[in-house]
Design a protein around this motif. Sequence first.
Motif, mmCIF file in Angstrom:
data_model
loop_
_atom_site.group_PDB
_atom_site.id
_atom_site.type_symbol
_atom_site.label_atom_id
_atom_site.label_comp_id
_atom_site.label_asym_id
_atom_site.label_seq_id
_atom_site.Cartn_x
_atom_site.Cartn_y
_atom_site.Cartn_z
ATOM 1 N N GLY A 258 18.912 -3.132 -7.384
ATOM 2 C CA GLY A 258 19.307 -4.257 -8.216
ATOM 3 C C GLY A 258 18.487 -5.514 -7.997
ATOM 4 N N PRO A 259 18.794 -6.583 -8.743
ATOM 5 C CA PRO A 259 18.071 -7.849 -8.639
ATOM 6 C C PRO A 259 18.106 -8.399 -7.212
ATOM 7 C CG PRO A 259 19.495 -7.840 -10.575
ATOM 8 C CD PRO A 259 19.843 -6.613 -9.787
ATOM 9 N N THR A 260 17.047 -9.071 -6.842
ATOM 10 C CA THR A 260 16.770 -9.709 -5.536
ATOM 11 C C THR A 260 16.361 -8.713 -4.455
ATOM 12 O OG1 THR A 260 18.998 -9.721 -4.528
ATOM 13 C CG2 THR A 260 18.476 -11.525 -6.036
ATOM 14 N N TRP A 261 16.531 -7.405 -4.680
ATOM 15 C CA TRP A 261 16.141 -6.455 -3.639
ATOM 16 C C TRP A 261 14.630 -6.385 -3.478
ATOM 17 C CZ3 TRP A 261 18.713 -4.412 0.269
ATOM 18 C CH2 TRP A 261 20.113 -4.470 0.229
ATOM 19 N N ASP A 262 13.878 -6.842 -4.458
ATOM 20 C CA ASP A 262 12.432 -6.945 -4.264
ATOM 21 C C ASP A 262 12.097 -8.014 -3.235
ATOM 22 O OD1 ASP A 262 13.531 -8.712 -6.161
ATOM 23 O OD2 ASP A 262 11.574 -9.106 -7.059
ATOM 24 N N LEU A 263 13.056 -8.893 -2.923
ATOM 25 C CA LEU A 263 12.842 -9.970 -1.956
ATOM 26 C C LEU A 263 13.209 -9.573 -0.530
ATOM 27 C CD1 LEU A 263 14.364 -12.905 -4.058
ATOM 28 C CD2 LEU A 263 11.977 -12.139 -3.974
ATOM 29 N N ALA A 264 13.793 -8.412 -0.356
ATOM 30 C CA ALA A 264 14.230 -7.988 0.976
ATOM 31 C C ALA A 264 13.028 -7.642 1.850
ATOM 32 C CB ALA A 264 15.150 -6.779 0.865
ATOM 33 N N LYS A 265 13.178 -7.917 3.147
ATOM 34 C CA LYS A 265 12.193 -7.435 4.116
ATOM 35 C C LYS A 265 12.426 -5.940 4.342
ATOM 36 C CE LYS A 265 11.100 -11.817 5.444
ATOM 37 N NZ LYS A 265 9.762 -12.438 5.419
ATOM 38 N N VAL A 266 11.391 -5.246 4.781
ATOM 39 C CA VAL A 266 11.510 -3.832 5.126
ATOM 40 C C VAL A 266 11.370 -3.710 6.631
ATOM 41 C CG1 VAL A 266 10.511 -1.529 4.851
ATOM 42 C CG2 VAL A 266 10.624 -3.092 2.896
ATOM 43 N N ARG A 267 12.369 -3.122 7.280
ATOM 44 C CA ARG A 267 12.392 -3.065 8.741
ATOM 45 C C ARG A 267 11.343 -2.112 9.310
ATOM 46 N NH1 ARG A 267 17.970 -1.424 11.027
ATOM 47 N NH2 ARG A 267 16.937 -2.038 12.958
ATOM 48 N N GLY A 268 11.019 -1.073 8.560
ATOM 49 C CA GLY A 268 10.206 -0.017 9.116
ATOM 50 C C GLY A 268 8.853 0.148 8.469
ATOM 51 N N THR A 269 8.466 1.394 8.270
ATOM 52 C CA THR A 269 7.131 1.732 7.801
ATOM 53 C C THR A 269 6.872 1.275 6.369
ATOM 54 O OG1 THR A 269 5.616 3.580 7.380
ATOM 55 C CG2 THR A 269 7.958 4.018 7.089
ATOM 56 N N ARG A 270 5.627 0.959 6.093
ATOM 57 C CA ARG A 270 5.223 0.597 4.727
ATOM 58 C C ARG A 270 4.932 1.824 3.885
ATOM 59 N NH1 ARG A 270 -0.798 0.094 4.855
ATOM 60 N NH2 ARG A 270 -1.458 0.552 6.984
ATOM 61 N N PHE A 271 5.026 3.011 4.460
ATOM 62 C CA PHE A 271 4.620 4.227 3.766
ATOM 63 C C PHE A 271 5.775 4.979 3.090
ATOM 64 C CE2 PHE A 271 1.275 3.393 6.824
ATOM 65 C CZ PHE A 271 0.136 3.547 6.046
ATOM 66 N N ASN A 272 7.011 4.521 3.273
ATOM 67 C CA ASN A 272 8.139 5.197 2.619
ATOM 68 C C ASN A 272 8.334 4.637 1.212
ATOM 69 O OD1 ASN A 272 8.495 6.656 4.930
ATOM 70 N ND2 ASN A 272 10.564 5.940 5.364
ATOM 71 N N THR A 273 7.576 5.189 0.283
ATOM 72 C CA THR A 273 7.546 4.655 -1.079
ATOM 73 C C THR A 273 8.238 5.559 -2.086
ATOM 74 O OG1 THR A 273 5.382 5.680 -1.423
ATOM 75 C CG2 THR A 273 5.404 3.391 -0.638
ATOM 76 N N GLY A 274 9.006 6.529 -1.608
ATOM 77 C CA GLY A 274 9.736 7.410 -2.507
ATOM 78 C C GLY A 274 8.930 8.575 -3.040
ATOM 79 N N ALA A 275 7.764 8.826 -2.466
ATOM 80 C CA ALA A 275 6.880 9.863 -3.009
ATOM 81 C C ALA A 275 7.538 11.239 -2.974
ATOM 82 C CB ALA A 275 5.565 9.892 -2.220
ATOM 83 N N GLY A 276 8.172 11.585 -1.862
ATOM 84 C CA GLY A 276 8.799 12.899 -1.756
ATOM 85 C C GLY A 276 9.911 13.086 -2.769
ATOM 86 N N ILE A 277 10.719 12.063 -2.934
ATOM 87 C CA ILE A 277 11.798 12.116 -3.918
ATOM 88 C C ILE A 277 11.226 12.301 -5.320
ATOM 89 C CG2 ILE A 277 13.639 10.779 -5.009
ATOM 90 C CD1 ILE A 277 14.117 9.441 -2.294
ATOM 91 N N ASN A 278 10.228 11.501 -5.661
ATOM 92 C CA ASN A 278 9.655 11.562 -7.010
ATOM 93 C C ASN A 278 8.962 12.895 -7.277
ATOM 94 O OD1 ASN A 278 10.537 9.009 -7.829
ATOM 95 N ND2 ASN A 278 8.763 7.987 -6.929
#
Length: 528
Positions: A258-278
């Motif tokens: 939802g809205p504002t979640w693009d503003l959240a920090k990510v605690r972990g790896t930068r590589f979890n981009t949903g590739a496996g799910i997609n």
Amino acid sequence: MGTSTSLVAHPSRRGPSGPLLRVRSRSGEERGVDDFQVDVLVVGAGNAAACAALAARETGASVAMLEAAPEAERGGNSTYTAGAMRVVFHGVDDLVQLYDLTEDEKRDVDFGSYSADEYLDDMGRVTNYRCDPELTDILIGRSFETMKWMRSKGVRFQPSYGRQAFKVNGKYKFWGGLAVEAWGGGPGLVDLEHKAAVKAGIPIHYETAAVSLIEEDGVVRGVIARHKGRKVRIGAKAVVLACGGFESNAEMRTRYLGPTWDLAKVRGTRFNTGAGINMALAIGAKPHGNWSGGHAVGWDMNAPEFGDLDVGDNFQKHSYPLGIMVNANGLRFVDEGADFRNYTYAKYGAVILAQPQQFAWQIFDSKVLDKLRDEYRIKRMTKVRADTIEELATKLEGVNQEQFLKTIKEWNAAVMTDVTFNPAIKDGRGTRGLAVPKSNWANTIDQGPFEAYAVTCGLTFTFGGLKISNEGEVENTDGHPIPGLFAAGELVGGLFYHNYPGGTGLVSGAVLGKLAGDGAGKYVAGRN
């Protein structure tokens, strides 16, 4: 990891269906790999992936792992965790099967116990009883045996004194059901699992991200991967997807959370981009679970956009049950003592994100400063300190000072000081008459020096993912297994909704990883 490997593509040489690859060991030796083929291919290299790879290897299958990250950032989110693991145990006699204890520890430490019924109750309660019943039964029922199996592979565990126990009358007492953590935290866990993989003859290919599944006649037969910009075709009799959720993908966060979640920090790896799910959805896999939810915590307001391995999980600030939190308006907005930290921290990040300007300040006075968790003593954090509450108000950047002082005055008048404070139990020391109550561990904020810590939302992982069977097979939208495709870890949907019991992530990753690896190995054996 002295024999670990990485793929190096040589464009001047080609095999029948793609570039000839060379696998280079860390010693510098190279060997050619023409038309890379393996029995079981595991996409990912974190805890779930490693457990899947080790389990599949036990069946006699040849196994390889793909890691999108470079070796220095290996292990996905597992590397960024503190290593706490929620497991069923019935006392010290069970715990000594997971780690060594001295006779003094056996006698003097109150480890308690944590039954399957308590585990089930916690899973149900924090997920509003939406957790998938069959997956939850597998998680709970196999938690202890899976961790014993991990120990047999060389993974080490230890008591979680630093963050899961308080001293009461001079004796450590564990609270919240967590008495086990990985030796060396997340980095130690990943290191030992990777060493076990290499010892078992499982190569780990770094900077090699899977981008799509190879499917023929409805059967998964491998992946197309990208290694340093070059496409690689890897054939496999079975594929295990264990490469995380979509928390590092700002577009997917906003689309699903939802809205504002693009503003959240990510605690972990930068590589979890949903590739496996997609990749799985693209061939008809069934989406499952809480796609609008995620594990999100209070995280230092000035932390980087993604996790920093030098700091690990220490940007988190989880001692809020001992103090209060105020937003930009100077108002409290949540019951900081609703439950033990283990059962609230993973949902309060979203609450903080919903506040004005997406931040809050945690406030503590001198009565509890010695009880703050270790992460409150690192160098990189957003902290202010003052001898008076009036001085503190001037230092809380972005906060309405007048309303903050009014909030503190009303707070101090509402605390039930006649009830004994005890941080090791739900002590019932709450407040009376406040619009936002506090249920436990309430203390007046009236003794300097005072300290405050600025936090925002730190997203750990997303809850939506793929539907799997009781054998770890990915199911399609008709409810049938997709032949040759298995999944484990954070990209499996259905376990967590709205919230999460602390320490469940690594254990669910291990349990479902072993489940998927066992299933993939048996599938391959049945096809040979």
